[in-house]
Scaffold this motif. Structure first.
Motif: not given
Length: 436
Positions: A23-24, A46, A48, A72-77, A101-102
């Motif tokens: 997951k990470t 890191d 982003g 996931v790490h960058m918070g993007k779809e 959206k990102k």
């Protein structure tokens, strides 16, 4: 598209690999040269803002997994496209979504997309609407649009080490044990499975899944040698006759012969044979290196190689394996001389880059009436001299040793014996590449 860590349609029937999906970034096994804190790919994640990135490596090594984890790490779809399913219109639609959206767009097997589609991806990358991560199993320097390559870094993923493969297997065993499967194995079995995985996480997990299917929940299951061997035998070592594996294994084979390492020579030869490589192809490589690397140090090496090609044209596997091994070992164990290869390459380069030297009159053809009137003649026949040699100019302006430098060393090779013989006849020592 299903990959090493993708889910099946029903959540209660997830493949083992899907259950193990990291997951990470920190859960990813291996690739620390890319993902460890402080390394470039990790720094980009890191920050982003990934930009355009290409992942290059063999199948089963975790390219899709890493892309998902970075998303996931960058918070993007995370959006994935594949040439077997998605066309230019699909890619354009995702680019339109990226206005609102990102998105991290992952392009799997980018080398299979046409130049037209790769040009579209280049346009999207230049617009900067989304982060673009592409993956390829083929050398991107040959298979990916050069302009696209220039837009960002190429990261090469490495096969897992044996120790990392052991970690994958143990993690998979933990998942299996949690389901009630009691599979017993020791460190020796673990190492054998990890070695057979060949650095491929997907293959490592698949072997554990074989074990799971062979066991019954709640019943202790001891992995016996016969079943273990069946599992090991069922694992196919990947080899693409038209891809990097073909060229890399062949390169390792010929470099091992050149390096005079008979054991490495036999290993890489076995890899070629095991993959079903055409024995004629292998024989031709041996023939080339008999001249290129052994050359005048042992003239019989080329004779062996020529005979080998003739033999394998009439004798197939498995018997031709022995013939190929004999020839390859002849090259590997023979003394080495590169003088023939080096000399002709230098001479060809000279001819290419310089004006032609006129044939001296004494070397020109005189087998016709009137040759003498044209000034032809004056050639001295070496066989008429008691020594078998006369001092005359054969190539004006070409200095002695300009192309041919002897590779003779201390061993009594043909080249060394020939050099000593002609030194005695002419009084001129051979020009040696390594004086001593």
């Amino acid at each position: 598209m299903n990959d090493l860590f993708s889910a099946s349609v029903r959540d209660d029937e997830l493949p083992l690999a899907a259950e193990m999906r990291p997951k990470t970034i920190d859960e990813v096994i291996g690739q620390r040269h890319l993902l460890a804190p402080g390394r470039l790919l990790r720094k980009l994640a890191d920050s982003g803002r990934l930009g355009t990135v290409i992942l290059y490596g063999p199948p089963g090594i975790g390219k899709t997994t890493i892309a998902r984890a970075i998303g996931v790490h960058m918070g993007k779809e995370f959006r994935e496209v594949h040439p077997s399913e998605d066309k230019t219109a699909d890619i354009r639609a995702i680019a339109q979504e990226a206005r609102m959206k990102k998105i991290l767009l992952f392009v799997d097997e980018i080398h299979r997309y046409s130049k037209t589609v790769q040009d579209e991806l280049l346009k999207i990358a230049e617009e900067g609407r989304l982060d673009l991560m592409a993956a390829t199993t083929e050398n991107p320097m040959f298979s990916v649009n050069k302009a696209l390559l220039s837009r960002g870094p190429v990261f090469e993923l490495k096969p897992l080490t044996v120790e990392e493969s052991e970690t994958v297997i143990l993690r998979a065993m933990g998942k299996v044990t949690a389901k009630g499967y009691l599979i017993g194995f020791d460190d020796v079995v673990l190492r054998r499975l990890a070695e057979k995985a060949g650095g491929d996480a997907r293959r490592a997990v698949s072997m554990v899944e074989f074990l799971q299917k062979s066991a019954t929940p709640g019943v202790e299951f001891v992995l016996e040698e016969e079943l273990l061997q069946d599992i090991l035998d069922s694992v196919v070592i990947p080899y693409d006759k038209g891809g990097d594996a073909h060229y890399d294994v062949t390169s390792a084979f010929v470099k091992s012969m050149r390096g005079s390492d008979p054991d490495a020579t036999l290993y890489w030869l076995a890899r070629l044979i095991h993959s079903g490589e055409d024995p004629r192809f292998i024989a031709r490589r041996i023939m080339i290196h008999a001249a290129e690397d052994v050359g005048l140090a042992d003239n019989s090496a080329l004779q062996t190689a020529v005979a080998t090609l003739s033999a394998v044209e009439n004798i197939g596997y498995p018997e031709s394996s022995i013939i190929l091994a004999q020839a390859a070992l002849h090259i590997a164990t023979a003394p080495k001389s590169n003088s023939a290869c080096r000399g002709i390459m230098q001479a060809l380069d000279y001819v290419k880059n310089n004006g032609p030297i006129q044939v001296p009159p004494h070397l020109q053809d005189t087998h016709y009436a009137g040759a003498e009137k044209l000034g032809r003649g004056g050639y001295e026949f070496p066989h008429d001299d008691p020594s078998g040699w006369v001092d005359q100019d054969y190539a004006p302006s070409i200095r002695r040793g300009q192309f041919y430098q002897s590779d003779a060393r201390d061993n009594p090779t043909y080249e060394k014996r020939a050099g000593e013989y002609w030194k005695g006849v002419t009084g001129k020592p051979p020009v040696r590449r390594f004086p001593g």
